[in-house]
Write an enzyme that holds these catalytic residues in place. Structure first.
Site, PDB file in Angstrom:
ATOM      1  N   ARG A  75       0.846  -1.205   0.000  1.00  0.00           N
ATOM      2  CA  ARG A  75       0.000   0.000   0.000  1.00  0.00           C
ATOM      3  C   ARG A  75       0.877   1.249   0.000  1.00  0.00           C
ATOM      4  O   ARG A  75       0.986   1.929  -1.008  1.00  0.00           O
ATOM      5  CB  ARG A  75      -0.973  -0.028   1.186  1.00  0.00           C
ATOM      6  CG  ARG A  75      -2.153   0.955   1.048  1.00  0.00           C
ATOM      7  CD  ARG A  75      -1.811   2.376   1.403  1.00  0.00           C
ATOM      8  NE  ARG A  75      -1.295   2.516   2.760  1.00  0.00           N
ATOM      9  CZ  ARG A  75      -0.758   3.632   3.219  1.00  0.00           C
ATOM     10  NH1 ARG A  75      -0.634   4.714   2.444  1.00  0.00           N
ATOM     11  NH2 ARG A  75      -0.277   3.695   4.451  1.00  0.00           N
ATOM     12  N   ASP A  76       1.548   1.557   1.091  1.00  0.00           N
ATOM     13  CA  ASP A  76       2.437   2.722   1.100  1.00  0.00           C
ATOM     14  C   ASP A  76       3.539   2.550   0.063  1.00  0.00           C
ATOM     15  O   ASP A  76       3.979   3.514  -0.585  1.00  0.00           O
ATOM     16  CB  ASP A  76       3.037   2.918   2.491  1.00  0.00           C
ATOM     17  CG  ASP A  76       3.417   4.367   2.784  1.00  0.00           C
ATOM     18  OD1 ASP A  76       3.961   5.036   1.888  1.00  0.00           O
ATOM     19  OD2 ASP A  76       3.154   4.831   3.904  1.00  0.00           O
ATOM     20  N   HIS A  83       3.467   4.160  -3.502  1.00  0.00           N
ATOM     21  CA  HIS A  83       3.987   5.502  -3.797  1.00  0.00           C
ATOM     22  C   HIS A  83       5.377   5.439  -4.423  1.00  0.00           C
ATOM     23  O   HIS A  83       5.730   6.282  -5.257  1.00  0.00           O
ATOM     24  CB  HIS A  83       4.066   6.336  -2.515  1.00  0.00           C
ATOM     25  CG  HIS A  83       2.752   6.728  -1.941  1.00  0.00           C
ATOM     26  ND1 HIS A  83       1.854   7.549  -2.595  1.00  0.00           N
ATOM     27  CD2 HIS A  83       2.171   6.417  -0.751  1.00  0.00           C
ATOM     28  CE1 HIS A  83       0.788   7.739  -1.835  1.00  0.00           C
ATOM     29  NE2 HIS A  83       0.951   7.065  -0.717  1.00  0.00           N
ATOM     30  N   SER A  93       3.697  11.023   8.708  1.00  0.00           N
ATOM     31  CA  SER A  93       3.686  10.992   7.241  1.00  0.00           C
ATOM     32  C   SER A  93       4.818  11.790   6.620  1.00  0.00           C
ATOM     33  O   SER A  93       5.204  11.536   5.476  1.00  0.00           O
ATOM     34  CB  SER A  93       2.347  11.524   6.729  1.00  0.00           C
ATOM     35  OG  SER A  93       1.266  10.956   7.414  1.00  0.00           O
ATOM     36  N   HIS A 146       3.153   4.507  12.786  1.00  0.00           N
ATOM     37  CA  HIS A 146       3.464   4.424  11.353  1.00  0.00           C
ATOM     38  C   HIS A 146       4.539   5.477  11.103  1.00  0.00           C
ATOM     39  O   HIS A 146       4.259   6.674  11.045  1.00  0.00           O
ATOM     40  CB  HIS A 146       2.206   4.716  10.525  1.00  0.00           C
ATOM     41  CG  HIS A 146       2.439   4.733   9.045  1.00  0.00           C
ATOM     42  ND1 HIS A 146       2.187   3.645   8.239  1.00  0.00           N
ATOM     43  CD2 HIS A 146       2.879   5.715   8.214  1.00  0.00           C
ATOM     44  CE1 HIS A 146       2.462   3.955   6.979  1.00  0.00           C
ATOM     45  NE2 HIS A 146       2.892   5.212   6.941  1.00  0.00           N
ATOM     46  N   HIS A 175       8.085   7.148   9.137  1.00  0.00           N
ATOM     47  CA  HIS A 175       8.803   7.299   7.867  1.00  0.00           C
ATOM     48  C   HIS A 175      10.263   7.639   8.152  1.00  0.00           C
ATOM     49  O   HIS A 175      10.614   8.172   9.204  1.00  0.00           O
ATOM     50  CB  HIS A 175       8.142   8.365   6.989  1.00  0.00           C
ATOM     51  CG  HIS A 175       6.991   7.836   6.195  1.00  0.00           C
ATOM     52  ND1 HIS A 175       7.099   7.431   4.887  1.00  0.00           N
ATOM     53  CD2 HIS A 175       5.696   7.626   6.542  1.00  0.00           C
ATOM     54  CE1 HIS A 175       5.922   7.002   4.451  1.00  0.00           C
ATOM     55  NE2 HIS A 175       5.053   7.111   5.437  1.00  0.00           N
ATOM     56  N   TYR A 194       4.615  16.181   3.557  1.00  0.00           N
ATOM     57  CA  TYR A 194       3.976  14.885   3.297  1.00  0.00           C
ATOM     58  C   TYR A 194       4.830  14.060   2.341  1.00  0.00           C
ATOM     59  O   TYR A 194       5.140  14.488   1.236  1.00  0.00           O
ATOM     60  CB  TYR A 194       2.604  15.162   2.698  1.00  0.00           C
ATOM     61  CG  TYR A 194       1.631  14.025   2.632  1.00  0.00           C
ATOM     62  CD1 TYR A 194       1.449  13.150   3.700  1.00  0.00           C
ATOM     63  CD2 TYR A 194       0.836  13.854   1.499  1.00  0.00           C
ATOM     64  CE1 TYR A 194       0.522  12.135   3.630  1.00  0.00           C
ATOM     65  CE2 TYR A 194      -0.101  12.842   1.422  1.00  0.00           C
ATOM     66  CZ  TYR A 194      -0.254  11.985   2.491  1.00  0.00           C
ATOM     67  OH  TYR A 194      -1.185  10.978   2.412  1.00  0.00           O
TER      68      TYR A 194
END
EC number: 4.1.3.39
Length: 346
Positions: A14-15, A18, A168, A197, A199, A288
């Site tokens: 899913r992520d 990108h 994010s 979650h 990054h 983002y």
């Protein structure tokens, strides 16, 4: 440290969309999902990078539909649960129904960190449909820890069984992560789970995930080889290695995750998922992570340093859903650059 078993959700499918322009093919989804299932992850998140129904001109078109990807993952998973993300205003309750009928058991309803109120209808509907439902506070670095607590409590009141801090922008430090989980501790019922979650834009995703677990997170997002927006997500193989050193209980097999990361995922990265001058700037500016590819395209079109675009996006405080404004930013910077050029003629 005595605690309950960690619940590990892999977000590669899913992520990770990108990182390759939402272009996984069906065979890649089957291979990766099967490897994750074999490696013992608890859940596998599948679908467009911007959630159910995200395939569009604004966010980028997927190679295949969300339901097609879900069907492929469902065909090879035997133990892991399948999960998806839905952003109100992009995905609909009808999308949730179709996802459930295709094999999705967990859903995360995602909003900007100050806009939890827009999740009320979708969270309550997802609960009624029988999903395990999490609230997902995106861009959690963009507001105060105190407001994170307020927003999380709203999601809990709508029926969310878990609330995630989603960094994010990859902008949080360990101290900032700690403060937000302390805010969740003060705001939420003890039965409501907490998730992280992270990054990697500031090279802190594993550290922030560890700090989150130490402060009550029991649901952890991570990805094979960090596959995700910007510099990627918390790399699952690295986090599991650290979790083993801490003695934390989970169901994952480290070597199988390493093999899947190296053999299946890294070869797909047309742009390396790593900390570099562009992705570091995302984390530094608090932008983002999924804006990266949009900003790089605009930089190429207008011959501008992508870092200048990213910094200006940060100054304007653009949030997810405002991808179309990145072109406006580039146009403004190009006009300013032209006006400052000593070679300008008129």
């Amino acid at each position: 440290m005595t605690m309950t078993r960690l619940f590990i959700t892999d977000v590669t499918l899913r992520d990770g969309m990108h990182a390759i322009g939402h272009r996984y093919d069906r065979g890649q989804v089957r291979e990766i999902a099967a490897a994750l299932d074999e490696a013992g992850v608890d859940a596998i998140e599948v679908g467009h990078g911007d959630g159910l129904n995200g395939s569009s001109l604004a966010y980028g078109f997927s190679r295949h539909s969300d339901l097609s990807y879900i069907h492929e993952a469902a065909s090879v998973t035997r133990r892991a649960k399948l999960a998806c993300v839905l952003l109100p205003g992009i995905g609909t309750i009808e999308d949730l129904k179709r996802a459930r009928d295709s094999g999705i058991e967990l859903v995360r309803i995602a909003t900007h960190c100050t806009e939890a109120d827009v999740s009320a209808q979708h969270i309550s509907a997802a609960v009624e449909l029988g999903f395990h439902v999490s609230g997902f506070l995106m861009m959690s670095s963009a507001t105060t820890p105190e407001n994170i607590g307020v927003q999380a409590a709203k999601m809990e009141s709508y029926g969310a069984q878990c609330v995630y801090i989603a960094d994010s922008a990859g902008n949080l430090t360990p101290a900032g992560t700690t403060a937000r989980f302390q805010a969740l501790e003060a705001a939420l019922d003890g039965a409501t789970q907490r998730g992280i979650h992270a990054h990697e834009n500031l090279s802190l995703s594993v550290a922030n995930t560890v700090v989150a677990v130490e402060n009550g997170a029991r649901r952890v997002d991570a990805a094979l080889a960090g596959m995700g927006a910007g510099a990627g997500n918390c790399p699952i193989e690295a986090f599991i290695a650290v979790a083993n050193k801490y003695g934390w209980e989970h169901g994952c097999e480290l070597f199988k995750l390493q093999d899947a990361a190296e053999d299946l995922v890294r070869p797909l990265q047309d742009r390396p998922v790593r900390v570099d001058r562009q992705t570091l700037t995302l984390g530094y500016a608090g932008v983002y992570s999924s804006f990266l590819r949009h900003a790089e395209r605009a930089a190429n079109e207008f011959d501008i340093d992508v870092r200048e675009i990213i910094l200006e996006i940060g100054r304007r405080e653009l949030i997810g859903g405002q991808e179309d404004m990145i072109i406006d930013v580039a146009l403004d910077l190009a006009a300013h650059q032209s006006a400052q050029s000593p070679n300008r003629t008129g």
